[in-house]
Design an enzyme around this catalytic site. Structure first.
Site, PDB file in Angstrom:
ATOM      1  N   HIS A 252       6.592 -25.816   9.172  1.00  0.00           N
ATOM      2  CA  HIS A 252       5.403 -26.595   8.824  1.00  0.00           C
ATOM      3  C   HIS A 252       4.694 -26.946  10.140  1.00  0.00           C
ATOM      4  O   HIS A 252       5.351 -27.070  11.178  1.00  0.00           O
ATOM      5  CB  HIS A 252       5.898 -27.860   8.115  1.00  0.00           C
ATOM      6  CG  HIS A 252       4.842 -28.752   7.548  1.00  0.00           C
ATOM      7  ND1 HIS A 252       4.125 -29.639   8.318  1.00  0.00           N
ATOM      8  CD2 HIS A 252       4.402 -28.933   6.279  1.00  0.00           C
ATOM      9  CE1 HIS A 252       3.293 -30.321   7.548  1.00  0.00           C
ATOM     10  NE2 HIS A 252       3.437 -29.906   6.300  1.00  0.00           N
TER      11      HIS A 252
ATOM     12  N   ASP B 216      14.357 -30.003  10.307  1.00  0.00           N
ATOM     13  CA  ASP B 216      13.337 -30.625   9.472  1.00  0.00           C
ATOM     14  C   ASP B 216      13.850 -30.612   8.032  1.00  0.00           C
ATOM     15  O   ASP B 216      13.893 -29.564   7.390  1.00  0.00           O
ATOM     16  CB  ASP B 216      12.023 -29.844   9.614  1.00  0.00           C
ATOM     17  CG  ASP B 216      10.942 -30.358   8.663  1.00  0.00           C
ATOM     18  OD1 ASP B 216      11.248 -31.193   7.807  1.00  0.00           O
ATOM     19  OD2 ASP B 216       9.789 -29.893   8.781  1.00  0.00           O
TER      20      ASP B 216
ATOM     21  N   GLN C 183      11.924 -30.972   3.034  1.00  0.00           N
ATOM     22  CA  GLN C 183      12.016 -30.345   1.708  1.00  0.00           C
ATOM     23  C   GLN C 183      13.465 -30.177   1.261  1.00  0.00           C
ATOM     24  O   GLN C 183      13.712 -29.651   0.171  1.00  0.00           O
ATOM     25  CB  GLN C 183      11.325 -28.968   1.716  1.00  0.00           C
ATOM     26  CG  GLN C 183       9.839 -29.022   2.000  1.00  0.00           C
ATOM     27  CD  GLN C 183       9.033 -29.683   0.883  1.00  0.00           C
ATOM     28  OE1 GLN C 183       9.518 -29.882  -0.235  1.00  0.00           O
ATOM     29  NE2 GLN C 183       7.802 -30.048   1.171  1.00  0.00           N
TER      30      GLN C 183
ATOM     31  N   LYS D  15       8.677 -37.776  -0.116  1.00  0.00           N
ATOM     32  CA  LYS D  15       9.107 -36.542  -0.805  1.00  0.00           C
ATOM     33  C   LYS D  15      10.411 -36.784  -1.566  1.00  0.00           C
ATOM     34  O   LYS D  15      10.920 -35.900  -2.240  1.00  0.00           O
ATOM     35  CB  LYS D  15       9.279 -35.409   0.200  1.00  0.00           C
ATOM     36  CG  LYS D  15       7.992 -35.148   0.976  1.00  0.00           C
ATOM     37  CD  LYS D  15       7.813 -33.727   1.373  1.00  0.00           C
ATOM     38  CE  LYS D  15       6.741 -33.578   2.414  1.00  0.00           C
ATOM     39  NZ  LYS D  15       5.462 -33.113   1.862  1.00  0.00           N
TER      40      LYS D  15
ATOM     41  N   CYS E 106      -0.061 -26.275   5.199  1.00  0.00           N
ATOM     42  CA  CYS E 106       0.225 -26.656   6.599  1.00  0.00           C
ATOM     43  C   CYS E 106       1.228 -25.690   7.215  1.00  0.00           C
ATOM     44  O   CYS E 106       2.164 -26.112   7.929  1.00  0.00           O
ATOM     45  CB  CYS E 106       0.752 -28.099   6.699  1.00  0.00           C
ATOM     46  SG  CYS E 106      -0.415 -29.303   6.107  1.00  0.00           S
TER      47      CYS E 106
END
Ligand code: PLP
Length: 408
Positions: free
Chosen positions: A125, A202, A205, A228, A366
């Site tokens: 991202h 990261d 998600q 999220k 993104c």
């Protein structure tokens, strides 16, 4: 069909799903952009704001001490969620983006110098690209890329050669927000560590879909966003190994993070306070704590099984639509399904679906380098959460058939 989650009951937890949308009922297939907030989280935040609020880590009032307790209890929930060794290693940030910027500007400035390299995966991202590019520019360092295949899987055969004596950090998403790919981060971390390279994962998600254990992964840094994970916006987390956090300088200065201040010299408290200058997002942290309770009550095993069932069903059904191409066909995927339709711009697909009450995301997500790799301007992306069921997928398919009818 899995019955591990009672979606009929779960839907009642999300008032937004009960209100009419475009004259129909709302079908929310956009949890990868932001998760919906359950009533319990909203109520917890409202209760805090109405009855418990003041500033934290200040003053001797009982009100302030209790607010501080609630705030720090939320941090302990984060510790338990990630299986971090200590809550002191869990730093509040505004979100994933701010957490990565913190690492780039504090750890990065300390360790990355002219000629050094920052290795990032090809499916990051922008928030795990741009902070590193800014740093590389400032330092005279170089960003290198671990490539991916047409199926949307990282080419791990190239990893060892890309990890050189100049590599100072590796950044990788555990789950791609565009492709849904679940990257083998444990293996990637082990191979990076074998070359002495620390890894930032990261998890934006990943945390909505799977149990995360930062100690088992041996991640140096792990970041995610509250919104999220069915929590509020404005809150996120940076987890770091204690030895890194201890040696990193503060990245912002102000109240709450100091031991002493004089005109001659200022000294700082330890983690996490050293990285939390100023009044923190208190209600948001407490809200995220409540969202963590919600998710853990449903259980990650059930959430993951439910997500896999919906993804498999949706994948099978969209394949029946002529001219539709799935972007991201990795063997291991989380609940994200991106696709393009021949002769129709993804924005048009998204708008038509929206008029049918089906909310999806259309755009570059993104992740413009991913779009460039697949030679497409954008994708339409459906993403699934605990409250979705197969009837939502059926509504998506019906909407896509309408798109086909309109565009012939
Ligand atoms: C994989 C990934 N990383 C980072 C981010 C940025 O998160 P935030 O905007 O909450 O900081 C997102 C948001 O879509 C994401 O999907």
């Amino acid at each position: 069909m899995t019955d591990v989650l009672d979606t009929t009951r779960i839907r009642q937890d999300f008032p937004i799903l009960a209100q009419p949308y475009q004259g129909k009922s709302l079908i929310y297939l956009d949890s990868a952009v932001s998760g919906l907030m359950p009533k319990a989280v909203n109520e917890r935040i409202a209760h805090y704001q109405a009855f418990e609020h003041t500033n934290v880590h200040r003053g001797v009032s009982r009100l302030s001490q209790e607010a501080t307790d609630r705030f720090e209890e939320a941090r302990i929930k984060v510790r338990d969620l990630l299986n971090a060794p200590s809550a002191k290693q869990c730093i509040w940030t505004r979100g994933t983006t701010e957490a990565i910027n913190l690492v780039a500007q504090s750890y990065g400035r300390q360790h990355i110098h002219e000629g050094d390299e920052i290795l990032l995966s090809a499916m990051e991202h922008h928030s795990n690209i741009v902070p590193w590019q800014l740093l590389a520019e400032e330092r005279g360092a170089k960003v290198r890329v671990l490539p991916m295949s047409e199926s949307g899987e990282l080419i791990l055969e190239e990893l060892d050669a890309l990890l050189t004596s100049r590599t100072k950090i590796l950044g990788v998403a555990q789950v791609s927000n565009v492709l849904g790919t679940i990257n083998p981060v444990k293996e990637i971390i082990a191979r990076a560590h074998a070359k002495g390279v620390p890894v930032l994962v990261d998890g934006a998600q990943a945390v909505p879909h799977m149990a995360v254990d930062v100690q088992d992964l041996d991640a140096d840094f792990y970041v995610f966003s509250g919104h999220k994970l069915h929590g509020p916006t404005g809150i996120g987390v940076l987890y770091g190994k204690q030895e890194h956090l201890d040696s990193m300088p503060p990245w912002q200065g102000g109240g709450s993070m100091i031991l002493s201040v004089s005109w001659e010299k200022t000294t700082f408290i330890g983690t996490p306070g050293k990285f939390e200058a100023g009044t923190p997002p208190i209600a948001q942290a407490i809200g995220l704590g409540s969202a963590i309770d919600y998710v853990r009550t449903l259980g990650y095993e059930a959430i993951a099984a439910h997500g896999q069932d919906l993804l498999a069903y949706a994948t099978e059904r969209v394949r029946t639509i002529e001219g539709l191409r799935i972007i991201g066909q990795a063997k291991h995927k989380a609940s994200v399904l991106s696709f393009v339709m021949e002769g129709v711009h993804p924005h048009d697909v998204g708008s038509i679906l929206d008029s049918e009450g089906v909310v999806v995301r259309a755009g570059h997500h993104c992740a413009q380098p991913v779009m460039k790799f697949f030679k497409i301007p954008a994708t339409t992306r459906a993403s699934f959460a605990c409250f979705n069921d197969r009837s939502d997928v059926d509504a998506l398919i019906k909407g896509l058939q309408t798109v086909k009818e309109i565009f012939g």
